[in-house]
Structures are given as structure tokens and as C-alpha cells.
Design a protein around this motif. Structure first.
Motif, PDB file in Angstrom:
ATOM      1  N   THR A 320       3.291  29.674  21.393  1.00 44.04           N
ATOM      2  CA  THR A 320       4.604  30.173  21.544  1.00 44.04           C
ATOM      3  C   THR A 320       4.686  31.702  21.562  1.00 44.04           C
ATOM      4  OG1 THR A 320       5.216  28.308  19.547  1.00 44.04           O
ATOM      5  CG2 THR A 320       6.821  30.281  20.202  1.00 44.04           C
ATOM      6  N   PHE A 321       3.948  32.239  21.141  1.00 42.17           N
ATOM      7  CA  PHE A 321       3.830  34.015  21.190  1.00 42.17           C
ATOM      8  C   PHE A 321       3.387  34.185  22.384  1.00 42.17           C
ATOM      9  CE2 PHE A 321       4.495  34.036  16.430  1.00 42.17           C
ATOM     10  CZ  PHE A 321       5.602  34.667  16.443  1.00 42.17           C
ATOM     11  N   ALA A 322       2.508  33.452  23.140  1.00 42.73           N
ATOM     12  CA  ALA A 322       1.991  33.770  24.186  1.00 42.73           C
ATOM     13  C   ALA A 322       3.196  33.362  25.469  1.00 42.73           C
ATOM     14  CB  ALA A 322       0.704  32.827  24.754  1.00 42.73           C
ATOM     15  N   VAL A 323       3.766  32.394  25.246  1.00 39.12           N
ATOM     16  CA  VAL A 323       5.002  32.204  26.271  1.00 39.12           C
ATOM     17  C   VAL A 323       6.194  33.266  26.225  1.00 39.12           C
ATOM     18  CG1 VAL A 323       6.905  30.815  26.626  1.00 39.12           C
ATOM     19  CG2 VAL A 323       4.679  29.726  26.185  1.00 39.12           C
ATOM     20  N   ALA A 324       6.121  33.629  24.716  1.00 43.09           N
ATOM     21  CA  ALA A 324       7.044  34.749  24.698  1.00 43.09           C
ATOM     22  C   ALA A 324       6.728  36.121  25.426  1.00 43.09           C
ATOM     23  CB  ALA A 324       7.427  35.070  23.152  1.00 43.09           C
ATOM     24  N   THR A 325       5.574  36.487  25.531  1.00 45.31           N
ATOM     25  CA  THR A 325       5.164  37.479  26.075  1.00 45.31           C
ATOM     26  C   THR A 325       5.204  37.335  27.606  1.00 45.31           C
ATOM     27  OG1 THR A 325       3.705  38.060  23.992  1.00 45.31           O
ATOM     28  CG2 THR A 325       3.082  39.184  26.223  1.00 45.31           C
ATOM     29  N   LEU A 326       4.766  36.178  27.905  1.00 42.72           N
ATOM     30  CA  LEU A 326       5.046  35.778  29.350  1.00 42.72           C
ATOM     31  C   LEU A 326       6.555  36.080  29.917  1.00 42.72           C
ATOM     32  CD1 LEU A 326       2.991  32.467  30.220  1.00 42.72           C
ATOM     33  CD2 LEU A 326       2.361  34.946  30.082  1.00 42.72           C
ATOM     34  N   GLY A 327       7.499  35.837  28.982  1.00 40.86           N
ATOM     35  CA  GLY A 327       8.923  36.010  29.241  1.00 40.86           C
ATOM     36  C   GLY A 327       9.308  37.364  29.215  1.00 40.86           C
ATOM     37  N   ILE A 328       8.713  38.234  28.518  1.00 41.33           N
ATOM     38  CA  ILE A 328       9.106  39.740  28.749  1.00 41.33           C
ATOM     39  C   ILE A 328       8.372  40.478  29.792  1.00 41.33           C
ATOM     40  CG2 ILE A 328       7.276  40.353  27.109  1.00 41.33           C
ATOM     41  CD1 ILE A 328       8.963  42.767  26.153  1.00 41.33           C
ATOM     42  N   ASN A 329       7.426  39.757  30.308  1.00 37.26           N
ATOM     43  CA  ASN A 329       6.682  40.210  31.225  1.00 37.26           C
ATOM     44  C   ASN A 329       7.423  39.830  32.789  1.00 37.26           C
ATOM     45  OD1 ASN A 329       4.374  42.026  31.265  1.00 37.26           O
ATOM     46  ND2 ASN A 329       2.875  40.642  31.806  1.00 37.26           N
ATOM     47  N   VAL A 330       7.682  38.770  32.743  1.00 39.74           N
ATOM     48  CA  VAL A 330       8.685  38.229  33.908  1.00 39.74           C
ATOM     49  C   VAL A 330      10.001  39.070  33.724  1.00 39.74           C
ATOM     50  CG1 VAL A 330      10.035  36.384  35.053  1.00 39.74           C
ATOM     51  CG2 VAL A 330       7.569  35.978  33.970  1.00 39.74           C
ATOM     52  N   VAL A 331      10.576  39.082  32.745  1.00 39.74           N
ATOM     53  CA  VAL A 331      12.056  39.736  32.599  1.00 39.74           C
ATOM     54  C   VAL A 331      11.839  41.224  33.086  1.00 39.74           C
ATOM     55  CG1 VAL A 331      13.923  40.465  31.151  1.00 39.74           C
ATOM     56  CG2 VAL A 331      13.028  37.988  31.326  1.00 39.74           C
ATOM     57  N   ALA A 332      11.106  41.957  32.199  1.00 47.23           N
ATOM     58  CA  ALA A 332      11.074  43.503  32.034  1.00 47.23           C
ATOM     59  C   ALA A 332      10.209  44.186  33.272  1.00 47.23           C
ATOM     60  CB  ALA A 332      10.627  43.903  30.639  1.00 47.23           C
ATOM     61  N   ASN A 333       8.940  43.406  33.595  1.00 50.93           N
ATOM     62  CA  ASN A 333       7.871  44.030  34.225  1.00 50.93           C
ATOM     63  C   ASN A 333       7.291  43.289  35.552  1.00 50.93           C
ATOM     64  OD1 ASN A 333       7.669  45.617  32.215  1.00 50.93           O
ATOM     65  ND2 ASN A 333       6.472  44.201  30.816  1.00 50.93           N
ATOM     66  N   PHE A 334       8.283  42.216  35.967  1.00 54.43           N
ATOM     67  CA  PHE A 334       7.779  41.671  37.197  1.00 54.43           C
ATOM     68  C   PHE A 334       9.215  41.818  38.106  1.00 54.43           C
ATOM     69  CE2 PHE A 334       7.531  38.736  40.475  1.00 54.43           C
ATOM     70  CZ  PHE A 334       6.169  38.377  40.592  1.00 54.43           C
ATOM     71  N   VAL A 335      10.120  41.508  37.671  1.00 51.56           N
ATOM     72  CA  VAL A 335      11.714  41.849  38.351  1.00 51.56           C
ATOM     73  C   VAL A 335      11.737  43.050  38.768  1.00 51.56           C
ATOM     74  CG1 VAL A 335      14.190  41.449  38.531  1.00 51.56           C
ATOM     75  CG2 VAL A 335      12.824  39.620  37.367  1.00 51.56           C
ATOM     76  N   SER A 336      11.629  44.147  37.945  1.00 56.18           N
ATOM     77  CA  SER A 336      11.742  45.432  38.351  1.00 56.18           C
ATOM     78  C   SER A 336      11.005  45.981  39.450  1.00 56.18           C
ATOM     79  CB  SER A 336      11.935  46.292  37.207  1.00 56.18           C
ATOM     80  OG  SER A 336      11.854  47.738  37.496  1.00 56.18           O
ATOM     81  N   PRO A 337       9.589  45.714  39.304  1.00 53.42           N
ATOM     82  CA  PRO A 337       8.554  46.346  40.435  1.00 53.42           C
ATOM     83  C   PRO A 337       8.880  45.710  41.818  1.00 53.42           C
ATOM     84  CG  PRO A 337       7.521  45.411  38.849  1.00 53.42           C
ATOM     85  CD  PRO A 337       9.069  45.563  38.177  1.00 53.42           C
ATOM     86  N   ALA A 338       9.491  44.274  41.671  1.00 49.19           N
ATOM     87  CA  ALA A 338       9.647  43.428  42.864  1.00 49.19           C
ATOM     88  C   ALA A 338      10.773  44.039  43.504  1.00 49.19           C
ATOM     89  CB  ALA A 338       9.898  41.901  42.472  1.00 49.19           C
ATOM     90  N   PHE A 339      11.837  44.513  42.917  1.00 51.04           N
ATOM     91  CA  PHE A 339      12.855  45.233  43.606  1.00 51.04           C
ATOM     92  C   PHE A 339      12.354  46.598  43.979  1.00 51.04           C
ATOM     93  CE2 PHE A 339      15.971  42.172  41.350  1.00 51.04           C
ATOM     94  CZ  PHE A 339      16.242  41.501  42.498  1.00 51.04           C
ATOM     95  N   ASP A 340      11.887  47.369  43.141  1.00 47.84           N
ATOM     96  CA  ASP A 340      11.332  48.544  43.632  1.00 47.84           C
ATOM     97  C   ASP A 340      10.500  48.873  44.649  1.00 47.84           C
ATOM     98  OD1 ASP A 340      12.908  49.488  41.267  1.00 47.84           O
ATOM     99  OD2 ASP A 340      11.132  49.544  40.060  1.00 47.84           O
ATOM    100  N   PHE A 341       9.582  47.872  44.658  1.00 43.48           N
ATOM    101  CA  PHE A 341       8.607  47.939  46.015  1.00 43.48           C
ATOM    102  C   PHE A 341       9.338  47.401  47.145  1.00 43.48           C
ATOM    103  CE2 PHE A 341       5.063  47.664  42.888  1.00 43.48           C
ATOM    104  CZ  PHE A 341       4.758  48.881  42.740  1.00 43.48           C
ATOM    105  N   ALA A 342      10.114  46.549  47.032  1.00 39.95           N
ATOM    106  CA  ALA A 342      10.752  46.150  48.348  1.00 39.95           C
ATOM    107  C   ALA A 342      11.746  47.088  48.897  1.00 39.95           C
ATOM    108  CB  ALA A 342      11.732  44.574  48.013  1.00 39.95           C
ATOM    109  N   ASN A 343      12.278  47.972  47.863  1.00 39.43           N
ATOM    110  CA  ASN A 343      13.034  49.158  48.339  1.00 39.43           C
ATOM    111  C   ASN A 343      12.588  50.102  49.260  1.00 39.43           C
ATOM    112  OD1 ASN A 343      16.050  50.586  47.885  1.00 39.43           O
ATOM    113  ND2 ASN A 343      14.550  52.161  47.377  1.00 39.43           N
ATOM    114  N   VAL A 344      11.037  50.137  48.989  1.00 41.68           N
ATOM    115  CA  VAL A 344      10.521  51.260  49.608  1.00 41.68           C
ATOM    116  C   VAL A 344      10.158  50.601  50.984  1.00 41.68           C
ATOM    117  CG1 VAL A 344       8.384  52.640  49.745  1.00 41.68           C
ATOM    118  CG2 VAL A 344       9.383  52.101  47.506  1.00 41.68           C
ATOM    119  N   PHE A 345       9.793  49.601  51.223  1.00 42.11           N
ATOM    120  CA  PHE A 345       9.439  48.981  52.609  1.00 42.11           C
ATOM    121  C   PHE A 345      10.276  47.406  52.756  1.00 42.11           C
ATOM    122  CE2 PHE A 345       5.716  51.179  51.409  1.00 42.11           C
ATOM    123  CZ  PHE A 345       5.810  52.281  52.545  1.00 42.11           C
TER     124      PHE A 345
END
Length: 482
Positions: A320-345
Motif C-alpha cells: 500500500t505504501f509503495a503504491v502511495a509513493t508511486l502515486g506521488i511520483n507520477v503526480v508530482a515528479n513525472f507530469v511536471s518534467p514531462a511538460f518541462d522537457f517538452a517545452n524546451v524542444f
């Protein structure tokens, strides 16, 4: 809205204003359950709860901090609803069409660090479960690779890879995942708290933990002075607010999909002040009950679950806590750099490729594990670097532009936001000045008081925003005189 004749260097479908808006109040609420309910979030919440010294102090410090978080997230969230654009595109209004790549890359780098930290925490929960087996324990103790035990490396890589599967279908899959993961974690947390309180036979808020034991257990959370004192409560509130520094910048990556400002406000209200208080309370009560049961201050939930007699309960808690941590990673630490790096190129990198780049950087960082420092110092330094960016963007949006932006111009190379060849000099002067006082001087010199670093993000917001406002006002005055 739809963009007309966008410049190819500034546009792709992932960066375009959101057309389908399906995120209601429940999905916005679960952005926060996914973001907060992680192993790192639990550790910080439990530490800060105990440092408050009493239940009343907890309500004051964490309550005020949570209300501030709610207000700040509403500010950037409303900008996302109104414009429909992600963070790096919104940053073009203040930093320039190409200058926005600088704050975008700062946010992306921060996300990569947190991506690694949260992946390590999730894999650590799995390791704690596996070493209950004597054979696995021996393997864990005797086999090493890349500066870690081989078991830790294997679990890290597996958890790292699993996260990539969640984002294969884009943001709608992210929404569905968090809508399931958030409530599941709450159920497990409540079960853990009730189980330990019943086993302890008492309900308390940490007052029975000897102060020397408490201070030793929470030393990695920061040196806040005597628990319950005013300096300690102020530091607790400041650290709690700073913990969300990264999402103050890119919450519009999610709010742009909200059905309305009302849905955003409702989701934020339940997900922030109400949810945050409840989460910290449950974390604190669980930690206190665990002390009564096991005689140790166990600030990490996987350390608590590792002591369960039942393999099934330990497995359930770890997953459960592993899944929870995956949740925050996807929400806070995957979505943002996905858009950020896309913005550069934007012509070469879309949402998925940007996310893969972030994940790869987190994998490369693992042997050095830069996140294995004191929690508060890590949170405060990372957060303080983003304070000036937030201050500049909010001053620009609310004070300079009064909440009105020509969205179509955000995608034009030679439009309103070109400034000096695509770069806004005033924003970068304000950014440099703000970062000097928010992170550089308190981290690398002893010029400022020792307590300054705790409030670095706040100084960054205030100084960066104020310098930007003054420079813009002077520029406007010169134009009027001319």
C-alpha cells in the motif's frame, strides 16, 4: 480555447491549452492524496507532529501551514483553469517565450531529484518486507552493488520500471490511477493507526515520549528548538509549507483539466487543509502508538509494518505504501518534467518522452543518492530554489496583468511575450537576486542567521516578487514619460 498559427518552436499538442476537462472535485482532491500520502510525506508529517509538543500546538502550526498551502495552490490553480496551459507555458508570460525554459528546467531537475527520492522510499518498503526472510536478509547484508545492497538496487529498478507503465496512456490514466490509489492509502493508514492504538491500549499525542528520545529520533527532520516552543512551531509551519514548493509552480499542470474553478476550490479545500490535518494527525497518532507497543520512535511506516507478526499484514502495508509513493511520483515528479522537457524542444519531445528523460535521470542519480540527507535540509534547499520563480509568476499574473493573459500570444515567437529576443531581462534579474537570498547565501555562507535557511522559500518569494514588481513598474514609468 484553440491556438491559431502557433510557432512550431513553442507548440505541440501536449503543451496546447487543455480542450477536454474531466477533472472534477474528487480528482483534484486525489491529486493531494497522491501527493501527500507517501513514505516521505508520512515521515515528515510524523516528525513535525511530534515537534509540535501538544495537540493544540499541532492544530495551530500545521493548521496555519495547511491554510497557507491552500491559498497558494488556489492562486496558481485558478491560473491553470482560466488559461488551460501547463506551467512552462504560463511561465512565458513573465520570463519570455524562450526564457521560460530556465524555470521549467529548474522545476524539472527538482522533480528528477524527488523522483529518485520517492522511488528509493517505495523500494525501501519492499526491501523491509523481503528481509523478514533469513535468506533475503543474508543476501541484503552480504551482496552490494553501486554503493547499495544488491537487493536494494533490484527493488529500486523494479519500482522505477513499474512507474513508467502508469503513464503510457497520458494524463487520463494518471487521473484514474490516483483516484484509486489515494483512497486505498487512507484505508491502510487508518487500519495501521487503529491496529496500533488497540495493541497499545491507549491513545496519546506523543507526550509520553521522553524529550531526549524524541529529539534524537527527529534530528534529521531539522533542528527546530524545544518541541512546542514558538520557534519550533514557526519552523514546523514553514517546513510544511515549503514541502509543497515544487507543486506551487506546476499545479496548473493538473488544474488546467479541472471542470471549473468551483470544482478546483472544492477539491483543494478537502484535499489540502482538511486532508493535511487529518493525515498529520493519523501519522502522529500511529507513531506514538508504535512507541508504546515497540518502545521505539518509528517515523517510517515501513519500519512499523516490518515488526508485524503477520506476513499478510506486513505485505499489505508494504504494498500500500509503495503504491502511495508511486502515486506521488507520477503526480508530482513525472507530469511536471514531462511538460518541462517538452517545452524546451516541443518538436522533438512530447509528454511521454519528457517523462522518460526524467525517469532516466533519476536512475542515473541512484548510485549517489543525493536525497539521503536530513529531510528538512533537503526539503528547504530544494524548495528555496523555486521560491523566486513562484513570486515572479504570481506577481506578474495577479499584480501586473490582473489575471488576464492573451493565451494565443503565449505560443507566438514574435508576440507580446517576446521581450528581449524571447527573454525577459527583468524576470531574470529578480530571479538571481531572489536566489541569492533564498538559497545561495544561507547554503554556502554564514553571513545570514542560522535560522534563515528554514524560511528560504519565503524570502525567495518575497524578494524575487518584489524586485520583479519594482523593475516592471520602473519600465512602465519610463514608457509613459517617453
Amino acid at each position: 480555447m484553440r491556438v491559431t498559427n502557433p510557432s512550431p518552436a513553442l507548440y505541440n499538442e501536449d503543451l496546447a491549452p487543455a480542450q477536454e476537462r474531466r477533472w472534477g472535485a474528487f480528482s483534484i482532491f486525489n491529486v493531494w492524496t497522491s501527493d501527500v500520502h507517501s513514505l516521505w510525506g508520512y515521515y515528515l508529517a510524523a516528525s513535525l507532529f511530534l515537534l509540535c509538543g501538544s495537540f493544540v500546538n499541532f492544530v495551530i502550526a500545521i493548521g496555519i501551514g495547511s491554510l497557507v498551502i491552500f491559498a497558494l495552490m488556489s492562486m496558481v490553480g485558478n491560473a491553470g483553469v482560466r488559461t488551460g496551459v501547463p506551467f512552462p507555458v504560463l511561465a512565458r508570460a513573465s520570463f519570455g517565450t524562450f526564457g521560460a525554459n530556465v524555470p521549467a528546467l529548474v522545476r524539472a531537475v527538482v522533480a528528477c531529484f524527488w523522483y529518485g527520492a520517492q522511488t528509493a522510499a517505495a523500494s525501501g518498503a519492499i526491501v523491509a518486507l523481503l528481509v523478514r526472510s533469513p535468506g533475503m536478509l543474508e543476501f541484503h547484508q552480504n551482496s552490494h552493488l553501486l554503493g547499495h545492497s544488491t537487493l536494494e538496487v533490484i527493488c529500486y529498478v523494479i519500482v522505477w520500471a513499474l512507474q513508467l507503465l502508469i503513464i503510457q496512456r497520458g494524463m487520463e490514466t494518471v487521473r484514474k490511477f490516483q483516484d484509486w490509489a489515494g483512497p486505498a492509502v487512507w484505508i491502510m493508514m487508518l487500519f495501521l493507526a487503529i491496529y496500533l492504538v488497540v495493541k497499545a491500549g491507549t491513545f496519546s499525542f506523543g507526550e509520553r515520549i521522553p524529550q531526549d528520545v524524541l529529539l534524537d529520533a527527529t534530528k534529521d527532520a531539522g533542528s527546530f528548538g524545544t518541541p512546542g516552543s514558538f520557534p519550533a512551531l514557526a519552523a514546523v509551519a514553514a517546513t510544511w509549507i515549503t514541502y509543497f514548493a515544487a507543486l506551487y509552480l506546476n499545479f496548473c499542470d493538473f488544474s488546467r483539466y479541472a471542470t471549473s474553478e468551483r470544482a478546483l476550490r472544492t477539491g483543494n479545500l478537502w484535499g489540502l487543509p482538511i486532508n493535511l490535518l487529518a493525515f498529520c494527525l493519523v501519522a502522529g497518532v500511529t507513531t506514538t502508538a508504535a512507541f508504546d507497543v515497540y518502545g521505539e520512535v518509528l517515523l517510517h511506516p515501513e519500519a512499523i509494518s516490518a515488526k508485524f507478526d503477520s506476513w499478510f499484514l506486513a505485505l499489505l502495508a508494504a504494498l500500500t505504501f509503495a503504491v502511495a509513493t508511486l502515486g506521488i511520483n507520477v503526480v508530482a515528479n513525472f507530469v511536471s518534467p514531462a511538460f518541462d522537457f517538452a517545452n524546451v524542444f516541443p518538436r522533438q519531445i512530447d509528454f511521454k518522452r519528457g517523462g522518460y528523460i526524467a525517469a532516466l535521470i533519476a536512475l542515473v542519480l541512484y548510485p549517489w543518492a543525493p536525497w539521503e540527507t536530513g529531510a528538512a535540509s533537503f526539503v528547504n534547499f530544494i524548495g528555496s530554489t523555486m521560491g523566486p520563480i513562484f513570486g515572479i509568476m504570481m506577481v506578474d499574473y495577479y499584480l501586473i496583468r490582473r489575471g488576464r493573459i492573451d493565451v494565443n500570444a503565449l505560443y507566438q515567437e514574435n508576440g507580446e511575450f517576446r521581450f528581449d529576443g524571447g527573454w525577459h531581462r527583468n524576470a531574470f534579474i529578480a530571479l538571481i537576486v531572489g536566489m541569492i537570498f533564498s538559497s545561495i547565501l544561507p547554503t554556502f555562507t554564514s553571513i545570514l542567521p542560522s535560522w534563515w535557511g528554514i524560511y528560504g522559500w519565503f524570502f525567495g518569494v518575497a524578494i524575487g516578487g518584489a524586485v520583479y514588481y519594482v523593475l516592471r513598474a520602473r519600465g512602465a514609468a519610463r514608457v509613459q514619460v517617453a
